[in-house]
Write a protein that holds these residues in place. Structure first.
Motif, mmCIF file in Angstrom:
data_model
loop_
_atom_site.group_PDB
_atom_site.id
_atom_site.type_symbol
_atom_site.label_atom_id
_atom_site.label_comp_id
_atom_site.label_asym_id
_atom_site.label_seq_id
_atom_site.Cartn_x
_atom_site.Cartn_y
_atom_site.Cartn_z
ATOM 1 N N GLN A 23 0.819 -1.201 0.000
ATOM 2 C CA GLN A 23 0.000 0.000 0.000
ATOM 3 C C GLN A 23 0.861 1.262 0.000
ATOM 4 N N ALA A 24 1.979 1.230 0.735
ATOM 5 C CA ALA A 24 2.850 2.407 0.770
ATOM 6 C C ALA A 24 3.454 2.685 -0.600
ATOM 7 N N ALA A 25 3.713 1.624 -1.377
ATOM 8 C CA ALA A 25 4.355 1.790 -2.678
ATOM 9 C C ALA A 25 3.382 2.326 -3.726
ATOM 10 N N ARG A 26 2.069 2.217 -3.465
ATOM 11 C CA ARG A 26 1.097 2.655 -4.474
ATOM 12 C C ARG A 26 1.076 4.158 -4.630
ATOM 13 N N GLY A 27 1.366 4.892 -3.549
ATOM 14 C CA GLY A 27 1.284 6.340 -3.602
ATOM 15 C C GLY A 27 -0.141 6.851 -3.594
ATOM 16 N N ALA A 28 -1.113 5.980 -3.334
ATOM 17 C CA ALA A 28 -2.519 6.376 -3.285
ATOM 18 C C ALA A 28 -2.992 6.325 -1.829
ATOM 19 N N ASP A 29 -4.244 6.720 -1.613
ATOM 20 C CA ASP A 29 -4.792 6.652 -0.260
ATOM 21 C C ASP A 29 -4.781 5.201 0.220
ATOM 22 N N PRO A 30 -4.473 4.969 1.502
ATOM 23 C CA PRO A 30 -4.370 3.593 2.001
ATOM 24 C C PRO A 30 -5.725 2.894 2.003
ATOM 25 N N ASP A 31 -5.679 1.594 1.766
ATOM 26 C CA ASP A 31 -6.880 0.768 1.814
ATOM 27 C C ASP A 31 -6.958 0.164 3.215
ATOM 28 N N LEU A 32 -7.517 0.942 4.163
ATOM 29 C CA LEU A 32 -7.546 0.513 5.557
ATOM 30 C C LEU A 32 -8.434 -0.720 5.738
ATOM 31 N N GLY A 33 -9.486 -0.794 4.942
ATOM 32 C CA GLY A 33 -10.383 -1.940 5.055
ATOM 33 C C GLY A 33 -9.661 -3.246 4.761
ATOM 34 N N ARG A 34 -8.698 -3.209 3.845
ATOM 35 C CA ARG A 34 -7.961 -4.434 3.518
ATOM 36 C C ARG A 34 -7.118 -4.878 4.708
ATOM 37 N N ILE A 35 -6.546 -3.917 5.453
ATOM 38 C CA ILE A 35 -5.763 -4.249 6.645
ATOM 39 C C ILE A 35 -6.679 -4.864 7.709
ATOM 40 N N LEU A 36 -7.863 -4.285 7.880
ATOM 41 C CA LEU A 36 -8.797 -4.812 8.878
ATOM 42 C C LEU A 36 -9.268 -6.217 8.496
ATOM 43 N N ALA A 60 -14.439 -0.854 8.247
ATOM 44 C CA ALA A 60 -14.851 -1.959 9.128
ATOM 45 C C ALA A 60 -14.934 -3.235 8.323
ATOM 46 N N THR A 61 -14.764 -4.371 9.022
ATOM 47 C CA THR A 61 -14.990 -5.662 8.378
ATOM 48 C C THR A 61 -16.488 -5.844 8.166
ATOM 49 N N GLU A 62 -16.835 -6.724 7.254
ATOM 50 C CA GLU A 62 -18.230 -6.838 6.834
ATOM 51 C C GLU A 62 -19.169 -7.224 7.972
ATOM 52 N N GLY A 63 -18.705 -8.049 8.914
ATOM 53 C CA GLY A 63 -19.597 -8.511 9.970
ATOM 54 C C GLY A 63 -19.486 -7.740 11.270
ATOM 55 N N PHE A 64 -18.836 -6.580 11.253
ATOM 56 C CA PHE A 64 -18.665 -5.837 12.507
ATOM 57 C C PHE A 64 -20.025 -5.370 13.029
#
Length: 510
Positions: A23-36, A60-64
């Motif tokens: 994600q850091a290498a993309r230079g775009a906004d982070p995909d926080l949902g993917r980390i969660l 959030a994760t889908e079932g939160f």
């Protein structure tokens, strides 16, 4: 012992680090949902990132269990405000673990929902994910700050260019109080007009940008209209004249003076076959518009030059060969009605006589309709149709004579009726000037140029009159640009000289 038990498996951390690195290498906004989601796959607990104390969920994760958040509102507020670092509580059958991230309030809060307290190794993994999210958000904030700075620096450079094109270097200085660009301390400048792929302008400009947002003693500005143009204002206190008698060698040396960008730009053109560079003569800062016009003419010639670089050759303007007092009388008589027109309309008209309306609209941040309204106001006052190429050339000449700084405003007018323009153009000096402009042009290209002007610069109408295709008309005009050293089709600043030269030739042929 506890430290060993709480350490996550190396494979788990490797997976987290790979995702963070990706994600850091993309230079775009982070995909926080993917980390969660990744954390959910490792622990089986649903996770949410609450942006601030208001309970707004950023990811959030889908079932939160979102319906559990209202009960956490007081706790989330304390964590977001920095009163607590971490806390755990029960909401119904769920065990909710909350941790504030970062150091600046309001802090985002990582909320983990599970059926029980997470195992020590899971708790350690959750802490590592919290750190990773913090780093990604910091990187996002830094990237956003950098983009905002670059945008504002570009806007400031553009504002300086606007003021200089309007002949107002003191206005440019007032606009930049506290961060005055060194260019404004120069006595003279040259404009290097670089043609390059639009996507590469940012890279070129940033490569030479200093911490103040300028380019050392110079200034690089994206052209707002021609996306393939980078306008480079290069300080040149040692320039002599305004490009008179200037050849390519002089252009080379001017690029090497001091810390100027001229040599850097020439190297770019030399190494990139898609690039071309037009260089103006040296001008005082309040004549930046004249420098830009010269650079546009030079760029038209540069596109077909062997090394794709051309310097303006310093042709004497038509106003410089006309009889001084009669020419001023004629010009003042023609433009006098503009005294009753708002100054804004006059300023817009001056610009619109040197570049397309769309360029003026982009330069001034106006709509095309507004530019057209200013032109109509000026044209109505003058009693001329400023959409007609010959009328535009006539008014352009009059404005050049009265606004050249040598109009002798303190001189009394002759008291005689002003001469007609044709009388001014019927002199031998005017004929020599016209011959100098047109002499290099092959006969077929001259016929095309004449037909194009007769068609009010409409290539389709000219093609119909000549019995050739529109593309052939444009090809002939491109060839004429290269031979004459005049910009006819891009910025269009050379049309006025072509109109006058052809008209003078007709006068003397008759």
């Amino acid at each position: 012992m506890g430290g060993v038990e709480e350490r996550p498996a190396a494979g788990q951390l490797d997976g987290l680090l790979r995702e963070v690195r990706r994600q850091a290498a993309r230079g775009a906004d982070p995909d926080l949902g993917r980390i969660l989601d990744w954390l959910y796959w490792q622990t089986g607990s649903h996770v949410a990132l609450v942006a601030d104390g208001t309970g707004r969920v950023e990811a959030a994760t889908e079932g939160f269990p979102l319906d559990a958040l209202p009960a956490l509102a007081p706790l989330l507020a304390r964590l977001s405000s920095g009163q607590l670092a971490a806390a755990a509580t029960d909401v119904g059958a769920l065990r909710m673990r909350c941790e504030g991230l970062g150091t600046h309030e309001p802090r985002p809060v990582l909320v983990v929902a599970g059926s029980s307290e997470p195992a020590p190794e899971e708790a350690a993994l959750i802490a590592h994910v919290g750190t990773a999210l913090t780093l990604l958000r910091h990187a996002e904030d830094s990237e956003r700050t950098w983009r905002d700075y670059q945008r504002k620096a570009g806007q400031l450079r553009f504002a300086v260019l606007q003021a200089l094109l309007a002949g107002e270097p003191m206005l440019a200085r007032r606009m930049t109080t506290g961060v005055v660009p060194p260019l404004l301390d120069a006595g003279r400048l040259r404009i290097h007009l670089l043609h390059c792929p639009p996507s590469e302008r940012d890279r070129i400009s940033r490569a030479q940008q200093d911490p103040s947002g300028y380019h050392g003693p110079d200034l690089m500005v994206h052209c707002p209209v021609f996306k393939e143009h980078l306008i480079c204002l290069v300080a040149d206190d040692e320039g002599e004249g305004e490009g008179e008698g200037e050849g390519e060698g002089e252009g080379d040396r001017s690029g090497e003076r001091g810390r100027g960008q001229g040599e850097f730009l020439r190297r770019l053109v030399r190494d990139n076959p898609r690039y071309a560079l037009g260089v103006s003569g040296a001008h005082p800062l309040n004549a930046t518009a004249d420098a830009y016009n010269q650079a546009a003419h030079a760029l038209a010639a540069a596109r077909t030059a062997p090394d794709r670089v051309a310097s303006y050759h310093g042709r004497t303007p038509l106003g410089g060969v006309l009889a001084r007092r009669p020419a001023l009388d004629w010009a003042r008589s023609l433009v006098r009605p503009l005294d009753s027109v708002p100054k804004t309309s006059v300023d817009v008209t001056r610009l619109a006589l040197n570049m397309p309306r769309s360029a003026v609209a982009g330069l001034l941040g106006l709509s095309r309709n507004t530019v057209a309204a200013h032109l109509r106001r000026a044209g109505d006052a003058l009693g001329r149709d400023l959409t007609d190429v010959r009328c535009r050339a006539t008014v352009h000449l009059a404005l050049a004579l009265t606004g050249s700084g040598s109009d002798g405003s303190a001189e009394a007018e002759s008291g005689q009726p002003p001469p007609a323009l044709d009388d001014l153009l019927a002199t031998e000096r005017a004929a020599v000037w016209a011959g100098t402009v047109l002499r290099p042009l092959p006969a077929r290209h001259r016929r095309t140029l004449q037909a194009w002007i007769d068609a009010n610069a409409d290539a389709q109408r000219a093609a119909h009159a000549l019995g050739i295709s529109r593309n052939t008309v444009r090809a002939h005009l491109r060839a004429a640009e290269a031979v004459l050293g005049l910009d006819l089709l891009t910025v269009g600043t050379g049309i006025h000289d072509a109109v006058h030269a052809l008209h003078i030739s007709d006068i003397h042929a008759g």
